[in-house]
Design a protein around this motif. Sequence first.
Motif, PDB file in Angstrom:
ATOM      1  N   ALA A   1       0.832  -1.199   0.000  1.00 49.91           N
ATOM      2  CA  ALA A   1       0.000   0.000   0.000  1.00 49.91           C
ATOM      3  C   ALA A   1       0.868   1.251   0.000  1.00 49.91           C
ATOM      4  CB  ALA A   1      -0.913  -0.002   1.227  1.00 49.91           C
ATOM      5  N   ASP A   2       0.335   2.287  -0.614  1.00 50.65           N
ATOM      6  CA  ASP A   2       0.947   3.610  -0.590  1.00 50.65           C
ATOM      7  C   ASP A   2       0.005   4.564   0.115  1.00 50.65           C
ATOM      8  OD1 ASP A   2       3.398   3.311  -2.242  1.00 50.65           O
ATOM      9  OD2 ASP A   2       1.930   2.670  -3.730  1.00 50.65           O
ATOM     10  N   ILE A   3       0.541   5.311   1.063  1.00 50.57           N
ATOM     11  CA  ILE A   3      -0.254   6.311   1.770  1.00 50.57           C
ATOM     12  C   ILE A   3       0.434   7.665   1.600  1.00 50.57           C
ATOM     13  CG2 ILE A   3      -1.046   7.104   4.035  1.00 50.57           C
ATOM     14  CD1 ILE A   3      -1.336   4.197   4.887  1.00 50.57           C
ATOM     15  N   THR A   4      -0.349   8.644   1.168  1.00 47.13           N
ATOM     16  CA  THR A   4       0.187   9.998   1.011  1.00 47.13           C
ATOM     17  C   THR A   4      -0.092  10.807   2.266  1.00 47.13           C
ATOM     18  OG1 THR A   4      -0.176   9.884  -1.362  1.00 47.13           O
ATOM     19  CG2 THR A   4       0.160  12.074  -0.427  1.00 47.13           C
ATOM     20  N   MET A   5       0.935  11.495   2.749  1.00 46.87           N
ATOM     21  CA  MET A   5       0.808  12.329   3.949  1.00 46.87           C
ATOM     22  C   MET A   5       0.608  13.777   3.520  1.00 46.87           C
ATOM     23  SD  MET A   5       3.905  10.633   6.207  1.00 46.87           S
ATOM     24  CE  MET A   5       5.176  11.010   4.980  1.00 46.87           C
ATOM     25  N   GLY A   6      -0.549  14.332   3.901  1.00 44.95           N
ATOM     26  CA  GLY A   6      -0.827  15.704   3.491  1.00 44.95           C
ATOM     27  C   GLY A   6      -1.299  15.775   2.052  1.00 44.95           C
ATOM     28  N   ALA A   7      -2.142  14.845   1.664  1.00 45.03           N
ATOM     29  CA  ALA A   7      -2.606  14.784   0.279  1.00 45.03           C
ATOM     30  C   ALA A   7      -3.479  15.991  -0.062  1.00 45.03           C
ATOM     31  CB  ALA A   7      -3.393  13.496   0.039  1.00 45.03           C
ATOM     32  N   GLY A   8      -3.218  16.601  -1.198  1.00 44.96           N
ATOM     33  CA  GLY A   8      -4.053  17.687  -1.692  1.00 44.96           C
ATOM     34  C   GLY A   8      -4.088  18.908  -0.796  1.00 44.96           C
ATOM     35  N   GLY A   9      -3.036  19.089  -0.016  1.00 43.70           N
ATOM     36  CA  GLY A   9      -2.981  20.270   0.846  1.00 43.70           C
ATOM     37  C   GLY A   9      -3.850  20.153   2.085  1.00 43.70           C
ATOM     38  N   ASN A  10      -4.377  18.963   2.359  1.00 44.00           N
ATOM     39  CA  ASN A  10      -5.141  18.736   3.582  1.00 44.00           C
ATOM     40  C   ASN A  10      -4.289  17.949   4.569  1.00 44.00           C
ATOM     41  OD1 ASN A  10      -7.678  19.877   2.622  1.00 44.00           O
ATOM     42  ND2 ASN A  10      -7.740  18.096   1.273  1.00 44.00           N
ATOM     43  N   LEU A  11      -4.532  18.185   5.868  1.00 42.51           N
ATOM     44  CA  LEU A  11      -3.769  17.490   6.896  1.00 42.51           C
ATOM     45  C   LEU A  11      -4.399  16.125   7.151  1.00 42.51           C
ATOM     46  CD1 LEU A  11      -3.061  20.519   9.241  1.00 42.51           C
ATOM     47  CD2 LEU A  11      -1.478  19.376   7.667  1.00 42.51           C
ATOM     48  N   VAL A  12      -4.192  15.240   6.188  1.00 43.02           N
ATOM     49  CA  VAL A  12      -4.773  13.891   6.246  1.00 43.02           C
ATOM     50  C   VAL A  12      -3.764  12.882   5.709  1.00 43.02           C
ATOM     51  CG1 VAL A  12      -7.179  14.638   5.976  1.00 43.02           C
ATOM     52  CG2 VAL A  12      -5.790  14.138   3.951  1.00 43.02           C
ATOM     53  N   PHE A  13      -3.976  11.633   6.114  1.00 46.33           N
ATOM     54  CA  PHE A  13      -3.353  10.507   5.419  1.00 46.33           C
ATOM     55  C   PHE A  13      -4.347  10.051   4.352  1.00 46.33           C
ATOM     56  CE2 PHE A  13      -1.262  10.169   9.607  1.00 46.33           C
ATOM     57  CZ  PHE A  13       0.061  10.040   9.228  1.00 46.33           C
ATOM     58  N   GLU A  14      -3.862   9.819   3.150  1.00 47.82           N
ATOM     59  CA  GLU A  14      -4.753   9.394   2.063  1.00 47.82           C
ATOM     60  C   GLU A  14      -4.191   8.154   1.376  1.00 47.82           C
ATOM     61  OE1 GLU A  14      -7.790  10.343   1.090  1.00 47.82           O
ATOM     62  OE2 GLU A  14      -7.661   8.797  -0.441  1.00 47.82           O
ATOM     63  N   PRO A  15      -4.835   6.985   1.475  1.00 43.24           N
ATOM     64  CA  PRO A  15      -6.035   6.720   2.280  1.00 43.24           C
ATOM     65  C   PRO A  15      -5.684   6.661   3.773  1.00 43.24           C
ATOM     66  CG  PRO A  15      -5.221   4.680   1.329  1.00 43.24           C
ATOM     67  CD  PRO A  15      -4.351   5.776   0.772  1.00 43.24           C
TER      68      PRO A  15
ATOM     69  N   THR B   1       0.063  -9.860   6.570  1.00 44.30           N
ATOM     70  CA  THR B   1       1.224  -9.946   7.457  1.00 44.30           C
ATOM     71  C   THR B   1       2.514  -9.946   6.642  1.00 44.30           C
ATOM     72  OG1 THR B   1      -0.085 -11.195   9.037  1.00 44.30           O
ATOM     73  CG2 THR B   1       2.298 -11.351   9.258  1.00 44.30           C
ATOM     74  N   GLY B   2       3.460  -9.130   7.064  1.00 46.24           N
ATOM     75  CA  GLY B   2       4.759  -9.091   6.407  1.00 46.24           C
ATOM     76  C   GLY B   2       4.835  -8.135   5.241  1.00 46.24           C
ATOM     77  N   GLU B   3       3.741  -7.455   4.942  1.00 48.17           N
ATOM     78  CA  GLU B   3       3.759  -6.519   3.819  1.00 48.17           C
ATOM     79  C   GLU B   3       4.179  -5.121   4.281  1.00 48.17           C
ATOM     80  OE1 GLU B   3       0.799  -8.499   0.575  1.00 48.17           O
ATOM     81  OE2 GLU B   3      -0.102  -7.112   1.987  1.00 48.17           O
ATOM     82  N   THR B   4       4.519  -4.321   3.286  1.00 55.12           N
ATOM     83  CA  THR B   4       5.122  -3.018   3.536  1.00 55.12           C
ATOM     84  C   THR B   4       4.224  -1.895   3.056  1.00 55.12           C
ATOM     85  OG1 THR B   4       7.338  -3.955   3.352  1.00 55.12           O
ATOM     86  CG2 THR B   4       7.140  -1.580   3.009  1.00 55.12           C
ATOM     87  N   VAL B   5       4.119  -0.860   3.869  1.00 51.06           N
ATOM     88  CA  VAL B   5       3.384   0.337   3.480  1.00 51.06           C
ATOM     89  C   VAL B   5       4.395   1.453   3.230  1.00 51.06           C
ATOM     90  CG1 VAL B   5       1.644   2.034   4.176  1.00 51.06           C
ATOM     91  CG2 VAL B   5       1.402  -0.367   4.866  1.00 51.06           C
ATOM     92  N   THR B   6       4.252   2.115   2.105  1.00 53.37           N
ATOM     93  CA  THR B   6       5.109   3.244   1.774  1.00 53.37           C
ATOM     94  C   THR B   6       4.364   4.541   2.080  1.00 53.37           C
ATOM     95  OG1 THR B   6       6.163   1.976   0.007  1.00 53.37           O
ATOM     96  CG2 THR B   6       6.464   4.364  -0.036  1.00 53.37           C
ATOM     97  N   PHE B   7       4.960   5.386   2.923  1.00 55.13           N
ATOM     98  CA  PHE B   7       4.400   6.688   3.266  1.00 55.13           C
ATOM     99  C   PHE B   7       5.177   7.750   2.497  1.00 55.13           C
ATOM    100  CE2 PHE B   7       1.674   5.547   6.850  1.00 55.13           C
ATOM    101  CZ  PHE B   7       2.156   4.296   7.184  1.00 55.13           C
ATOM    102  N   THR B   8       4.469   8.585   1.752  1.00 56.66           N
ATOM    103  CA  THR B   8       5.123   9.609   0.935  1.00 56.66           C
ATOM    104  C   THR B   8       4.530  10.974   1.253  1.00 56.66           C
ATOM    105  OG1 THR B   8       5.437   7.977  -0.826  1.00 56.66           O
ATOM    106  CG2 THR B   8       5.698  10.295  -1.427  1.00 56.66           C
TER     107      THR B   8
END
Length: 119
Positions: free
Chosen positions: A32-46, A53-60
Amino acid sequence: MKHEIMWWMSRLTIMLTSLFLSFSLAAQAYAADITMGAGGNLVFEPNEVTINTGETVTFTNGDLPPHNMVVDGHPELSHGDLAFMPGDSFEVTFPDAGDYNFQCDPHSGAGMKGVIHVK
Ligand SMILES: [Cu+2]
């Protein structure tokens, strides 16, 4: 001589095939990819994802950095260092099943929170 070449070619094919398979398996671990501050809002998206189990999430980082990602009760899964530049990213692997609530420390008051379900 001809047999030898054929033997080496089949060995090479097997090696290249297993190399390709290990790459595609590694690619699957990025769940999964999660964007931090998506679209200029203070949110994680999604702000809610389900992985295995054992999978990786990328935060950008998107907009309005800095952001970080702190998992409730799991400092070993947290990335407390702030990411300052748009496009900065880090990866977190979740080795155990469970529900992981996380937040961005500077913006948790603004509701910058999320949950990761690990099956
Ligand atoms: Cu933030």
